[in-house]
Scaffold this motif. Sequence first.
Motif, PDB file in Angstrom:
ATOM      1  N   THR A 158      64.080  37.388  39.021  1.00 18.36           N
ATOM      2  CA  THR A 158      64.035  36.144  39.799  1.00 18.36           C
ATOM      3  C   THR A 158      65.093  35.160  39.327  1.00 18.36           C
ATOM      4  O   THR A 158      65.818  34.553  40.135  1.00 18.36           O
ATOM      5  N   VAL A 159      65.210  35.007  38.010  1.00 18.90           N
ATOM      6  CA  VAL A 159      66.196  34.084  37.455  1.00 18.90           C
ATOM      7  C   VAL A 159      67.612  34.568  37.755  1.00 18.90           C
ATOM      8  O   VAL A 159      68.506  33.760  38.088  1.00 18.90           O
ATOM      9  N   LYS A 160      67.859  35.864  37.644  1.00 19.57           N
ATOM     10  CA  LYS A 160      69.187  36.398  37.946  1.00 19.57           C
ATOM     11  C   LYS A 160      69.558  36.177  39.417  1.00 19.57           C
ATOM     12  O   LYS A 160      70.718  35.895  39.745  1.00 19.57           O
ATOM     13  N   LEU A 161      68.573  36.297  40.311  1.00 12.59           N
ATOM     14  CA  LEU A 161      68.836  36.043  41.725  1.00 12.59           C
ATOM     15  C   LEU A 161      69.128  34.563  41.980  1.00 12.59           C
ATOM     16  O   LEU A 161      69.984  34.219  42.798  1.00 12.59           O
ATOM     17  N   LEU A 162      68.415  33.695  41.276  1.00 14.37           N
ATOM     18  CA  LEU A 162      68.641  32.260  41.448  1.00 14.37           C
ATOM     19  C   LEU A 162      70.021  31.839  40.951  1.00 14.37           C
ATOM     20  O   LEU A 162      70.562  30.821  41.389  1.00 14.37           O
ATOM     21  N   ARG A 163      70.568  32.593  40.026  1.00 15.72           N
ATOM     22  CA  ARG A 163      71.876  32.245  39.474  1.00 15.72           C
ATOM     23  C   ARG A 163      73.009  32.502  40.480  1.00 15.72           C
ATOM     24  O   ARG A 163      74.047  31.826  40.435  1.00 15.72           O
ATOM     25  N   ILE A 164      72.810  33.455  41.401  1.00 15.81           N
ATOM     26  CA  ILE A 164      73.880  33.832  42.335  1.00 15.81           C
ATOM     27  C   ILE A 164      74.341  32.647  43.196  1.00 15.81           C
ATOM     28  O   ILE A 164      75.546  32.335  43.235  1.00 15.81           O
ATOM     29  N   VAL A 221      66.519  20.422  37.782  1.00 14.57           N
ATOM     30  CA  VAL A 221      65.511  21.482  37.925  1.00 14.57           C
ATOM     31  C   VAL A 221      64.800  21.730  36.605  1.00 14.57           C
ATOM     32  O   VAL A 221      63.578  21.909  36.560  1.00 14.57           O
ATOM     33  N   ALA A 222      65.561  21.724  35.504  1.00 15.52           N
ATOM     34  CA  ALA A 222      64.989  22.056  34.197  1.00 15.52           C
ATOM     35  C   ALA A 222      63.953  21.039  33.727  1.00 15.52           C
ATOM     36  O   ALA A 222      63.089  21.368  32.904  1.00 15.52           O
ATOM     37  N   LEU A 235      53.578  33.979  33.649  1.00 15.36           N
ATOM     38  CA  LEU A 235      54.793  34.239  34.406  1.00 15.36           C
ATOM     39  C   LEU A 235      55.654  32.980  34.509  1.00 15.36           C
ATOM     40  O   LEU A 235      56.884  33.046  34.402  1.00 15.36           O
ATOM     41  N   ALA A 236      55.001  31.838  34.685  1.00 13.88           N
ATOM     42  CA  ALA A 236      55.736  30.577  34.814  1.00 13.88           C
ATOM     43  C   ALA A 236      56.528  30.282  33.540  1.00 13.88           C
ATOM     44  O   ALA A 236      57.717  29.929  33.600  1.00 13.88           O
ATOM     45  N   HIS A 237      55.902  30.414  32.375  1.00 11.54           N
ATOM     46  CA  HIS A 237      56.606  30.143  31.126  1.00 11.54           C
ATOM     47  C   HIS A 237      57.707  31.179  30.874  1.00 11.54           C
ATOM     48  O   HIS A 237      58.757  30.846  30.311  1.00 11.54           O
ATOM     49  N   ARG A 238      57.483  32.424  31.293  1.00 10.86           N
ATOM     50  CA  ARG A 238      58.508  33.438  31.110  1.00 10.86           C
ATOM     51  C   ARG A 238      59.732  33.122  31.975  1.00 10.86           C
ATOM     52  O   ARG A 238      60.889  33.297  31.537  1.00 10.86           O
ATOM     53  N   VAL A 239      59.496  32.668  33.200  1.00  5.26           N
ATOM     54  CA  VAL A 239      60.605  32.284  34.065  1.00  5.26           C
ATOM     55  C   VAL A 239      61.410  31.160  33.421  1.00  5.26           C
ATOM     56  O   VAL A 239      62.653  31.192  33.411  1.00  5.26           O
ATOM     57  N   VAL A 240      60.728  30.165  32.875  1.00  2.08           N
ATOM     58  CA  VAL A 240      61.431  29.048  32.239  1.00  2.08           C
ATOM     59  C   VAL A 240      62.207  29.529  31.024  1.00  2.08           C
ATOM     60  O   VAL A 240      63.339  29.083  30.769  1.00  2.08           O
ATOM     61  N   GLY A 241      61.621  30.471  30.270  1.00  2.00           N
ATOM     62  CA  GLY A 241      62.332  31.013  29.118  1.00  2.00           C
ATOM     63  C   GLY A 241      63.654  31.662  29.518  1.00  2.00           C
ATOM     64  O   GLY A 241      64.691  31.454  28.877  1.00  2.00           O
ATOM     65  N   TYR A 242      63.639  32.422  30.605  1.00  2.00           N
ATOM     66  CA  TYR A 242      64.867  33.063  31.073  1.00  2.00           C
ATOM     67  C   TYR A 242      65.836  32.037  31.686  1.00  2.00           C
ATOM     68  O   TYR A 242      67.062  32.187  31.577  1.00  2.00           O
ATOM     69  N   LEU A 243      65.305  31.003  32.320  1.00  2.00           N
ATOM     70  CA  LEU A 243      66.171  29.940  32.830  1.00  2.00           C
ATOM     71  C   LEU A 243      66.925  29.255  31.693  1.00  2.00           C
ATOM     72  O   LEU A 243      68.113  28.927  31.815  1.00  2.00           O
ATOM     73  N   GLU A 244      66.218  29.051  30.577  1.00  2.00           N
ATOM     74  CA  GLU A 244      66.867  28.424  29.424  1.00  2.00           C
ATOM     75  C   GLU A 244      67.931  29.343  28.824  1.00  2.00           C
ATOM     76  O   GLU A 244      68.965  28.864  28.329  1.00  2.00           O
TER      77      GLU A 244
END
Length: 342
Positions: A147-153, A173-174, A252-261
């Motif tokens: 999800t994070v990789k897709l958001l980066r595109i 966003v952060a 899942l929410a905290h994992r997404v934030v971890g990858y966003l960081e």
Amino acid sequence: MNRIAVRSVVGGLLGGRNCNRYISTAVAVRPLDGAEFLNRRNGDVLGGFYWRRMMSTVPQSAETGSLGEKEQKESQSSVSDDAKKGSDSVVVSNYWGIQRPKITREDGSEWPWNCFMPWETYKSDLSIDLSKHHVPKTFLDRVAYRTVKLLRIPTDVFFQRRYGCRAMMLETVAAVPGMVGGMLLHLRSLRKFQQSGGWIKALLEEAENERMHLMTMVELVKPVWYERLLVLAVQGVFFNAFFVLYVLSPKLAHRVVGYLEEEAIHSYTEYLKDIDSGKIENVPAPAIAIDYWRLPKDSTLKDVITVIRADEAHHRDVNHFASDIHFQGKELREAPAPLGYH
């Protein structure tokens, strides 16, 4: 009218009062307007009139005169106070007793900021490991990572190597996840009468830190109208999406934030590379950043980006840690929160 006066005299005699001492007159004075009606304290209010109780030895005209002088003095003093404050300052009533204490820097100069105080500042820990990465292991880990990789595109396509504008957008966003998580944990604590283990404060602390990143980037990058419009759209979508996600699956929410960081660390690293290569001018650091991170007075943009990147690495650790707690089948309150871990 005479009936009221008679009742007052008879009541005084029956109560053992001295008639020469206190006489309640039945003089109906003019109707009061709203302000006088609320402020008048020396008379009883009845039906829009006030009934004056006065000492028999004090003439009504004298009492009225003293009252007028008192009100005149109060109005004059308030006007003089307002004049001292200046025409461009906010006039605040002293009635509530709320006044900001005089705050100064370490060198004795006046503290210029209202958005944060000296005790909310800190020196960033630059010794943190920037290369750490949580390898996806479970199905939810892989969902978060993809999800994070897709958001980066779309971010890469829109901003390309304009890292100042990219950072401004990412910080809007952060700063959302910490606020959403802290708010939901706060409400959960109220519903279940449970302590939070410090996680409410830790997540709100993270949101505040991210907001200060944004305040710093806005000083460096002046956003144009379409970038501001994009911020509104992205924040509106992301807040609601993350809210629903945190309610359904905090792990899942905290994992997404971890990858966003982790992605934020990568972006700020590229930002520093462009500064070192001369593609981006290494301008002096904004004053707000110097005070917030306690940086030297001669700090530059490179110093600011370095401390912001370190903050993002700390947020990466906190959110992956929170997700690990949930994956172990526990609640956040069962593990002490890393308060002050910027």
